[in-house]
Design an enzyme around this catalytic site. Sequence first.
Site, PDB file in Angstrom:
ATOM      1  N   ALA A  63      35.928  30.562  40.396  1.00  0.00           N
ATOM      2  CA  ALA A  63      36.827  29.408  40.443  1.00  0.00           C
ATOM      3  C   ALA A  63      38.000  29.803  41.335  1.00  0.00           C
ATOM      4  O   ALA A  63      38.248  30.992  41.560  1.00  0.00           O
ATOM      5  CB  ALA A  63      37.311  29.082  39.037  1.00  0.00           C
ATOM      6  N   GLY A 102      32.832  31.823  38.295  1.00  0.00           N
ATOM      7  CA  GLY A 102      32.251  30.492  38.444  1.00  0.00           C
ATOM      8  C   GLY A 102      31.105  30.479  39.438  1.00  0.00           C
ATOM      9  O   GLY A 102      30.179  29.685  39.336  1.00  0.00           O
ATOM     10  N   GLU A 105      28.192  31.433  37.619  1.00  0.00           N
ATOM     11  CA  GLU A 105      27.829  30.321  36.724  1.00  0.00           C
ATOM     12  C   GLU A 105      27.123  29.210  37.477  1.00  0.00           C
ATOM     13  O   GLU A 105      26.208  28.575  36.953  1.00  0.00           O
ATOM     14  CB  GLU A 105      29.079  29.814  36.001  1.00  0.00           C
ATOM     15  N   GLU A 125      35.639  37.470  34.559  1.00  0.00           N
ATOM     16  CA  GLU A 125      36.774  36.702  34.040  1.00  0.00           C
ATOM     17  C   GLU A 125      37.590  37.494  33.024  1.00  0.00           C
ATOM     18  O   GLU A 125      38.798  37.331  32.921  1.00  0.00           O
ATOM     19  CB  GLU A 125      36.306  35.407  33.391  1.00  0.00           C
TER      20      GLU A 125
HETATM   21  N1  T1G Z   1      40.404  32.426  43.825  1.00  0.00           N
HETATM   22  C1  T1G Z   1      41.352  32.333  44.793  1.00  0.00           C
HETATM   23  N2  T1G Z   1      41.565  33.283  45.745  1.00  0.00           N
HETATM   24  C2  T1G Z   1      40.782  34.365  45.699  1.00  0.00           C
HETATM   25  C3  T1G Z   1      39.772  34.540  44.723  1.00  0.00           C
HETATM   26  C4  T1G Z   1      39.603  33.497  43.763  1.00  0.00           C
HETATM   27  N3  T1G Z   1      38.659  33.553  42.817  1.00  0.00           N
HETATM   28  N4  T1G Z   1      39.162  35.721  44.966  1.00  0.00           N
HETATM   29  C5  T1G Z   1      39.775  36.264  46.037  1.00  0.00           C
HETATM   30  N5  T1G Z   1      40.739  35.469  46.476  1.00  0.00           N
HETATM   31  C6  T1G Z   1      41.598  35.697  47.641  1.00  0.00           C
HETATM   32  C7  T1G Z   1      42.476  36.928  47.456  1.00  0.00           C
HETATM   33  O1  T1G Z   1      43.668  36.569  46.768  1.00  0.00           O
HETATM   34  C8  T1G Z   1      42.749  37.313  48.894  1.00  0.00           C
HETATM   35  O2  T1G Z   1      43.731  36.408  49.381  1.00  0.00           O
HETATM   36  C9  T1G Z   1      41.436  36.948  49.600  1.00  0.00           C
HETATM   37  O3  T1G Z   1      40.772  36.009  48.742  1.00  0.00           O
HETATM   38  C10 T1G Z   1      40.543  38.155  49.794  1.00  0.00           C
HETATM   39  O4  T1G Z   1      40.405  38.770  48.494  1.00  0.00           O
HETATM   40  C11 T1G Z   1      35.420  29.000  35.582  1.00  0.00           C
HETATM   41  C12 T1G Z   1      37.464  30.762  35.202  1.00  0.00           C
HETATM   42  C13 T1G Z   1      35.664  38.471  45.768  1.00  0.00           C
HETATM   43  C14 T1G Z   1      35.402  40.935  45.298  1.00  0.00           C
HETATM   44  O5  T1G Z   1      37.650  37.148  39.351  1.00  0.00           O
HETATM   45  O6  T1G Z   1      37.142  40.148  42.890  1.00  0.00           O
HETATM   46  O7  T1G Z   1      35.645  31.856  38.008  1.00  0.00           O
HETATM   47  O8  T1G Z   1      45.488  38.135  49.950  1.00  0.00           O
HETATM   48  O9  T1G Z   1      41.500  40.929  49.147  1.00  0.00           O
HETATM   49  O10 T1G Z   1      38.614  43.067  48.636  1.00  0.00           O
HETATM   50  O11 T1G Z   1      34.330  30.833  34.642  1.00  0.00           O
HETATM   51  O12 T1G Z   1      38.533  39.006  45.850  1.00  0.00           O
HETATM   52  O13 T1G Z   1      43.880  37.281  51.695  1.00  0.00           O
HETATM   53  O14 T1G Z   1      45.657  35.738  50.750  1.00  0.00           O
HETATM   54  O15 T1G Z   1      40.189  40.725  46.974  1.00  0.00           O
HETATM   55  O16 T1G Z   1      36.905  41.634  49.932  1.00  0.00           O
HETATM   56  C15 T1G Z   1      36.485  34.760  38.726  1.00  0.00           C
HETATM   57  C16 T1G Z   1      38.112  37.624  42.123  1.00  0.00           C
HETATM   58  C17 T1G Z   1      37.588  33.767  38.845  1.00  0.00           C
HETATM   59  C18 T1G Z   1      36.742  37.294  41.531  1.00  0.00           C
HETATM   60  C19 T1G Z   1      36.543  40.119  47.368  1.00  0.00           C
HETATM   61  N6  T1G Z   1      36.308  35.468  39.976  1.00  0.00           N
HETATM   62  N7  T1G Z   1      38.016  38.120  43.480  1.00  0.00           N
HETATM   63  O17 T1G Z   1      37.275  41.310  47.476  1.00  0.00           O
HETATM   64  O18 T1G Z   1      39.007  40.645  49.213  1.00  0.00           O
HETATM   65  S1  T1G Z   1      37.879  32.888  37.339  1.00  0.00           S
HETATM   66  C20 T1G Z   1      36.939  36.641  40.203  1.00  0.00           C
HETATM   67  C21 T1G Z   1      37.574  39.395  43.732  1.00  0.00           C
HETATM   68  C22 T1G Z   1      36.457  31.969  37.133  1.00  0.00           C
HETATM   69  C23 T1G Z   1      35.087  30.450  35.755  1.00  0.00           C
HETATM   70  C24 T1G Z   1      36.250  31.359  35.791  1.00  0.00           C
HETATM   71  C25 T1G Z   1      37.636  39.842  45.161  1.00  0.00           C
HETATM   72  C26 T1G Z   1      36.280  39.813  45.884  1.00  0.00           C
HETATM   73  P1  T1G Z   1      44.759  36.919  50.515  1.00  0.00           P
HETATM   74  P2  T1G Z   1      40.341  40.354  48.397  1.00  0.00           P
HETATM   75  P3  T1G Z   1      37.927  41.755  48.859  1.00  0.00           P
END
Ligand code: T1G
Length: 676
Positions: A63, A102, A105, A125
């Site tokens: 998400a 997400g 999912e 999450e």
């Molecule tokens: N939402 C918004 N921005 C995100 C994002 C996300 N989910 N993931 C990464 N970014 C932005 C991050 O802030 C950075 O921004 C850029 O992307 C590159 O990220 C309903 C509730 C995917 C392994 O927890 O683990 O889904 O600094 O530097 O090292 O059930 O990002 O460039 O402006 O980390 O290559 C669940 C979180 C969400 C995954 C990539 N998903 N992201 O790593 O790049 S909650 C996560 C990561 C959810 C549902 C629930 C990593 C990555 P900027 P980065 P990276």
Amino acid sequence: MTSPVRFERHDDVLVIISDSPPVNALGAAVRDGLKEGVSQGINDPAVKAMVIRCDGKTFFAGADITEFGKPPKGASLHEVIDMMDSSEKPIVAAIHGTALGGGCEVALACHYRVAVPSAVMGLPEVKLGLLPGAGGTQRLPRIVGVKAALEMVAIGDPIPAKKAAEVGLVDRVVGEDSLEADAIAFAREIADKKPIPRVRDKTVAPDPEAVEEFKKKHGRRMRGFDAPAANIACVVAASELPFDEGMKFEREQFMKLMTGTQSAAQRHLFFAERQAAKIDDVDPKTPLRPINKVGVIGAGTMGGGISMNFLSAGIPVTIVEMQQEALDRGTGVMRKNYEASAAKGRIKPDAPEKAMGLLTPTLKLEDLADCDLIIEAVYENMDVKKELFTKLDAIAKPGAIIATNTSYLNVDEIAAVTKRPEDVVGMHFFSPANVMRLLEVVRGEKTAKDVLATVMALAKKIKKVAVVAGVCHGFIGNRMLSPRQIEANKLLMEGATPQQIDKVHVEFGMPMGPFQMADLAGVDIGWHRDPSRIESIRDALAAEGRWGQKKGAGYYDYDEKRNATPSPRALEIIEEFRAKSNLPKREITDQEIVERTLYTMVNEGALILEEGKAQRASDVDVVWIMGYGWPVYRGGPMFWAQNEVGLKKIVEGLEKHGFKVAESLKTAAETGAALK
Ligand code: T1G
């Protein structure tokens, strides 16, 4: 605004493609595009099957966290997922990169999943203080079972495509470079297969033993967090409730977490960690200096640990000591550490040999002449550092970066003895340097911007979280540690015991309290070594040889396994010392301990920000979480002060004990503005 999602017809297969950099987060526009695409596929009689894939570096990575806490826009993820799940035409998820949260999912709501070998899938999450809120806790167990689902949702680490295929999460691992074509071919293969497999139709057997075993195995790391228990409860619900009831339960648990302070803290940290990597006045495109060879001076605990970071990243290291015996001891410890990690399966069996094969031990400083970066980890004394930097100035090649690992000393003063202050920087590692993720990058007045950019990029390569600090005594972390230690020692003099103070900190969520930390680091660290000079409780303990864990006695007594028990002798020493100072002994409340040891840290953090010694309040949070074990679910000292305690209360608490409150803290408390 054009949708980030496009649709391409390949005969009877509709391919729905999201192109929403950087990680195809499932923001409103992507969700609306997905909904539109699936709806088109369902309603187009020529379409027999659908494929969902993403452009760019990854399948949906979750998400869009930036949307959390804001009014919902567009189709909800539930709506999109329900539409996919109930489609009468099969949908194939074509996965590359990191299908997380997400994104995973969405893949679970598809009827089939194919992935390239390098892809990973996960439900992280829990690391954001949440749980998979779009059916992940109900669908995943229906594929992989309770035991495997617990690991994936309550720990939150992803699994590689190969493992996902083994557990049935992926139907086929396809060609690394032919994902779309292979996914379309797969879709044609299954287009007419009936019935369409729906994960929701499966059931999963309860597995109470697995649940108990998981809680026992991971209890310690889950201590204080709300999300892991909620994730476990949802996985159990999947094995006990019909799907729709399980979904309802998941929703309730999700909303409880989403509205709690812990998730806000953990999401704050997610962005804070990434923000810390940015230097406001340094262009992210600054050309970096190549770092192909690193020199480390000192093969002690720090020098050895520092070297391991680079060796593990495949960067050759030349390590210098003054005596052969110290050099042999240091390299021996490094090898032992690697072998211990390999024995625990943390690194590959051949990793120790590979790493140590990149190490060149030497007694000659001149052997550092071909290094691109030289880091000194010698005795913490300004004269020693200055003498060394004078020599390095003559030895290091032009353009080499020369870094000091000093924990407190003035980097500008050290740089000033060289003819190249622009090449000098602080790289403050935290012990054990090969384990602790924090690296304070201390920016000297003259440190060149490309030096900073190079060190920040190198930090990421050696898996450190780097935070830029300005030159001041103790930089960010240790400078804030100082008022905490001063007040903790004063509280001992006024009637508190080491265990009372430590207990307050451990219950707060710290890994240990000030006196447990002193015993671990060594009560004799920084001691003047004159047993006849007793000017503090620490001096009194040190004079009696109570140097902490390494001596079996410090503020606590220790058995041979270093288990601590309150020490009657230490309490006697405290009493004797207090009696000499005629300080009255009084009852000290836990709240007073919090105010005097934690609020003062926040005050120091505000001063650091006022003086520009940290770029942003979130950087201070990152330092304390990554360097000192501040509880993640409290978001760091500055986040905690603003969001859990409230700045007004912090200021009142400080004023009550007569502390001088930082102006910025007072102003923020009065105006309600955030600490910057
Ligand atoms: N939402 C918004 N921005 C995100 C994002 C996300 N989910 N993931 C990464 N970014 C932005 C991050 O802030 C950075 O921004 C850029 O992307 C590159 O990220 C309903 C509730 C995917 C392994 O927890 O683990 O889904 O600094 O530097 O090292 O059930 O990002 O460039 O402006 O980390 O290559 C669940 C979180 C969400 C995954 C990539 N998903 N992201 O790593 O790049 S909650 C996560 C990561 C959810 C549902 C629930 C990593 C990555 P900027 P980065 P990276």
